[in-house]
Design an enzyme around this catalytic site. Structure first.
Site, PDB file in Angstrom:
ATOM      1  N   ASP A 257      40.763 -14.432 -10.829  1.00 52.46           N
ATOM      2  CA  ASP A 257      41.572 -13.625  -9.917  1.00 52.46           C
ATOM      3  C   ASP A 257      43.050 -13.877 -10.214  1.00 52.46           C
ATOM      4  O   ASP A 257      43.418 -14.961 -10.664  1.00 52.46           O
ATOM      5  CB  ASP A 257      41.233 -14.050  -8.480  1.00 52.46           C
ATOM      6  CG  ASP A 257      41.807 -13.101  -7.461  1.00 52.46           C
ATOM      7  OD1 ASP A 257      42.192 -11.978  -7.843  1.00 52.46           O
ATOM      8  OD2 ASP A 257      41.854 -13.467  -6.273  1.00 52.46           O
ATOM      9  N   GLU A 258      43.898 -12.921  -9.959  1.00 51.17           N
ATOM     10  CA  GLU A 258      45.354 -13.093 -10.107  1.00 51.17           C
ATOM     11  C   GLU A 258      45.729 -13.678 -11.466  1.00 51.17           C
ATOM     12  O   GLU A 258      46.509 -14.631 -11.551  1.00 51.17           O
ATOM     13  CB  GLU A 258      45.900 -14.015  -9.002  1.00 51.17           C
ATOM     14  CG  GLU A 258      45.560 -13.587  -7.587  1.00 51.17           C
ATOM     15  CD  GLU A 258      46.511 -12.540  -7.023  1.00 51.17           C
ATOM     16  OE1 GLU A 258      47.262 -11.937  -7.800  1.00 51.17           O
ATOM     17  OE2 GLU A 258      46.465 -12.333  -5.797  1.00 51.17           O
ATOM     18  N   GLN A 293      52.863  -7.717 -10.220  1.00 49.63           N
ATOM     19  CA  GLN A 293      52.922  -8.609  -9.064  1.00 49.63           C
ATOM     20  C   GLN A 293      53.036 -10.062  -9.470  1.00 49.63           C
ATOM     21  O   GLN A 293      52.702 -10.956  -8.703  1.00 49.63           O
ATOM     22  CB  GLN A 293      51.686  -8.407  -8.180  1.00 49.63           C
ATOM     23  CG  GLN A 293      51.680  -7.068  -7.475  1.00 49.63           C
ATOM     24  CD  GLN A 293      50.529  -6.952  -6.496  1.00 49.63           C
ATOM     25  OE1 GLN A 293      50.481  -7.641  -5.495  1.00 49.63           O
ATOM     26  NE2 GLN A 293      49.591  -6.068  -6.800  1.00 49.63           N
TER      27      GLN A 293
END
Length: 790
Positions: A257-258, A293
DNA sequence: GATGGGCAAGTTTTT
DNA sequence: CTTGCCCATC
């Protein structure tokens, strides 16, 4: 069988689901195929579905803000299991935060239904590394029960080392070295591999040596800091190919994730685990992230990791999720246009089928005080329209901006919560209590012992500690044992000896009770008998009450764990309590803290050059810094579902000085067609408010002259402009929800307690509003519902 | 060993 | 304007 998540195979000893007919993986797969596409795929759009169903080979999912990233990850895990490709314990799924891990675990659990096996390898990089390290601790020079040091312990340890090396920790602060070392560890550098230039830079060339000493000390203490968890794990894999191969074989599928936030060690860690093996010739790794992001460059994250994914994993399939389910059209358009000013993007174009909605507002205000006031009024209006305060957030660039909002909201009686502050487990009282527990559970935990041996004050100081230390080093025993020894000899002064003897007796008693008493009760006993709770009860300062609350909360949370050891393990890695209060509140937090969250209405104050983009970011990182700030702006706007408002003040007080500021360049980078300029209706005193859209002349004006300041203070509070002290917050007539019509419960002169300002005396009563002279905070106007009598 | 005054510094933060 | 840390004093 309708539930695709029940599978069979009781080969795993830890597998505890109810017995079901035995079937092979092939049969399960065949059944899934026969049943057609499983239901859980129905809820996905074509791109999401592709991301879920592309199971072979490396996959990079570029998931824009609000495009259903978590849904993809969790469904993918479910899908892997449902198709019989792997069982849950063969899936490695890593996240950055405990919160993300918890959420994902929950959602996978829901999809899998009750009775299904959990996902033991779903967790943060650190938690999973810890789990691996505990199994093979001896191979990296630790014992399985090693303690995990947090930043505080780390600093104290460094201080000791600097002292031992006769380094002036004024010129070379421990904190700075901790940051430096952290950076090295984040980059996967062991002492001998730190580039000479960098290593020399600290303490006249001693950097590398100090780093080495520090690592040695950790091993002696049987401890690891956060950086070590990853770094030692990588070392373990590198030095023990057989162990690495074992994990490679185990983890048939890896999900991350991320990914845009991974740093070098995390990247190395992943690459080692994702290498091809005979059993798994393909890199079945799926990374999900959004290059737009990436806002953690300053703590070692490498956007490059995501930008060069297809080079690291040749043949990688890149899937873009661009359909946004969160924000309205104008909000999305504003954010998307802003982010196009960045270079070096992988490029995505978000779109939505939803309404255009309200255009994001841009509003110029005179100063930060007006900013807080205008936003406060805006929120009250939303409140009157019946909007939930839980769906409203104020996202600031720097935490000092929060104070003004807090003060304003207190005056307005608007409930708020500050998210982010010092984390629960970092609070002094929690760390102290934890140290007591550590001393009982792990008597060799020197750092814990040191922390509490004179807390509460019992007349033991550095001198005594030094004697304990010297003796411990000489005899090669832990401090606790050293203390025990010295309590039986004449080496200490009678007073200290007596105190230490009593302390040891306490610990002996508590240790004995460890088996015979529930651990949370024992904790209560320890805090009581050690005098720790007493210490705070006697403390008259503003936050003592809160600290006692926190201690209670700590004890409450212990009940959820089977024993003390389990609790300590958990707390060293996690310990974020969800503050249980369920009242509706406006959230105040930093932009960084808001990542991953969403709100109906988002206020974005402080869009001024120097603050946002932050000067330091520009100075230190140049263009890369600017781009990261811009991504932060993008994150901010995309948190909004329906309403976004951007504010910039003409004057802002920074470090006590008023400074004239110019609007952030990001304001001009917004697409004119998709934003609306808002007049700050309440700030229009005598035409002082300068909207740069009406008048661009905000430069070079001498708005910081005393005359201006006077004018400004007068404007805010015409009646009391002469009062020298800080002007009392202005109260807007009729806006306060009047309560207790039958007069106030407080009288002039009453002694009251306020959660934020502490103790004070009521100076004046006006309906439900009180003017209070606080002992520490000075004169403030507060609502009576915010104080209690003492 | 405790306590208070003086002085420097002051984005963002997870584990 | 704050806050936190260090040092000098009781």
């Amino acid at each position: 069988m309708s539930d695709p998540f029940s599978w069979d195979d009781s080969g795993e000893p830890d597998f505890s689901s109810p017995p079901v007919p035995r079937e092979g993986g092939i049969a399960a797969r065949a059944r899934a195929a026969a049943a057609g596409a499983p239901r859980y795929l129905d809820a996905l759009n074509p791109e999401q579905r592709e991301a879920v169903e592309t199971l072979d080979g490396p996959v990079l999912v570029l998931a824009g803000a609000g495009t259903g990233k978590t849904r993809v990850l969790t469904t993918r895990i479910a899908h892997i299991v449902a198709t019989g490709r792997a069982r849950p314990h063969q899936i490695l799924a890593v996240t950055f935060t405990n919160k993300a891990a918890r959420e994902m675990k929950e959602r996978v659990g829901v999809m899998a239904g009750p009775g299904a096996e959990g996902t033991p390898w779903l967790g943060t990089f650190h938690a999973i590394s810890t789990k691996i390290l505990r199994r093979h601790a001896e191979l990296v020079g630790l014992k399985s029960g090693f303690t995990i040091l947090d930043t505080d312990d780390q600093i104290r340890l460094i201080k000791q080392i600097l002292q031992a090396e006769n380094i002036d920790d004024k010129r070379w602060p421990a904190r700075q070295f901790a940051i430096l070392m952290d950076g090295w560890k984040n980059r996967g550098l062991e002492p001998e591999r730190v580039p000479a230039g960098e290593a020399e830079a600290f303490a006249n060339g001693k950097g590398r040596k100090l780093y080495g000493f520090y690592q040695e000390r950790l091993k002696i203490l049987n401890a690891a800091d956060f950086g070590d968890l990853l770094l030692e794990c990588v070392r373990l894999f590198r030095e023990n190919p057989d162990i690495l191969a074992d994990y490679q074989k185990r983890f048939r599928y890896i999900l991350v994730d991320e990914y845009q936030d991974t740093n070098v060690v995390q990247y190395l860690w992943l690459r080692l685990l994702a290498q091809s093996t005979p059993e798994s010739p393909q890199h079945n790794i799926c990374c999900v992230g959004d290059d737009d992001q990436s806002v953690y460059g300053w703590r070692g994250a490498e956007v490059e990791n995501i930008l060069r994914f297809d080079k690291d994993f040749p043949g990688a399939k890149v899937i873009r999720l661009e359909r946004n389910y969160r924000s309205t059209g104008h909000i999305l358009a504003a954010a998307s246009h802003l982010i196009t000013h960045n270079d070096g993007r992988l490029g995505k174009t978000l779109f939505t089928d939803g309404e255009d909605g309200e255009k994001p507002g841009v509003c110029s205000v005179w100063d930060s005080e007006e900013e807080a006031r205008v936003i406060g009024e805006d929120i009250e209006q939303l409140q009157r329209q019946g909007k939930s305060l839980d769906e409203i957030a104020i996202l600031v660039r720097a935490s000092f901006q929060m104070r003004e909002f807090e003060e304003r909201f207190i005056t307005l009686g608007l409930p708020y919560r500050v998210i982010g502050g010092p984390r629960f487990y970092e609070r002094m009282e929690i760390r102290d209590a934890m140290a007591y527990l550590r001393c009982v559970a792990q008597p060799a935990d020197d750092l814990a012992f040191e922390r509490i041996f004179n807390t509460p004050k019992r007349g033991l100081g550095d001198a005594t500690l030094k004697i304990l230390h010297d003796n411990a080093r000489l005899a090669r025993i832990p401090l606790m044992q050293s203390a025990r020894m010295l309590s039986e000899t004449e080496d200490l002064k009678p007073q200290q000896r007596q105190t230490i003897r009593a302390l040891i007796a306490d610990f002996d008693r508590w240790s004995a009770q460890l088996g015979s008493m529930p651990h949370h009760e024992l904790a209560e006993v320890i805090l009581e008998e050690s005098g720790y709770t007493d210490m705070w009860q006697k403390d008259r300062s503003a936050d003592a009450a809160g600290r006692l609350e926190n201690l209670k909360e700590l004890i409450r949370s212990m009940e959820e764990f089977p024993d003390l050891a389990a609790f300590l393990e958990h707390i060293s890695l996690v310990m974020d309590t969800e503050s249980g209060d369920s009242d509706e509140k406006v959230s105040i937090m930093t932009l960084h803290g808001a990542k991953g969250l969403e709100f109906e209405t988002v206020y974005l104050p402080g869009w001024e050059e120097g603050l946002f983009p932050h000067q330091r970011s520009l100075d230190e990182q140049g263009r890369a810094g600017l781009e990261e700030e811009r991504r932060l702006a993008y994150v901010g706007i995309t948190r909004a579902k329906e309403r976004a408002r951007i504010y910039f003040a003409t004057n802002r007080r920074i470090r006590g000085l008023w400074q004239t500021t110019i609007p952030s360049r990001f304001v001009d980078e917004l697409p004119a067609d998709h934003v609306e300029v808002i007049e700050s209706n309440s700030g229009n005193y005598g035409g002082y408010t300068v909207s740069r859209f009406n008048s661009t002349d905000t430069f070079g004006s001498s708005y910081t002259t005393p005359g201006w300041k006077r004018a400004q203070s007068y404007r805010d509070n015409p009646s009391s402009a002469a009062s020298g002290a800080r002007a009392a917050p202005k109260v807007i007539e009729g806006e306060l929800v009047a309560k207790s019509s039958g007069g106030s419960n407080f009288q002039k002169g009453s002694r009251v307690f306020h959660i934020k300002f502490g103790m004070g005396n009521v100076a004046a009563v006006d309906g439900n509003k009180l003017t209070v002279d606080f002992d520490k905070a000075g004169r403030k106007m507060v609502l009576e519902s915010f104080v209690e009598t003492k």
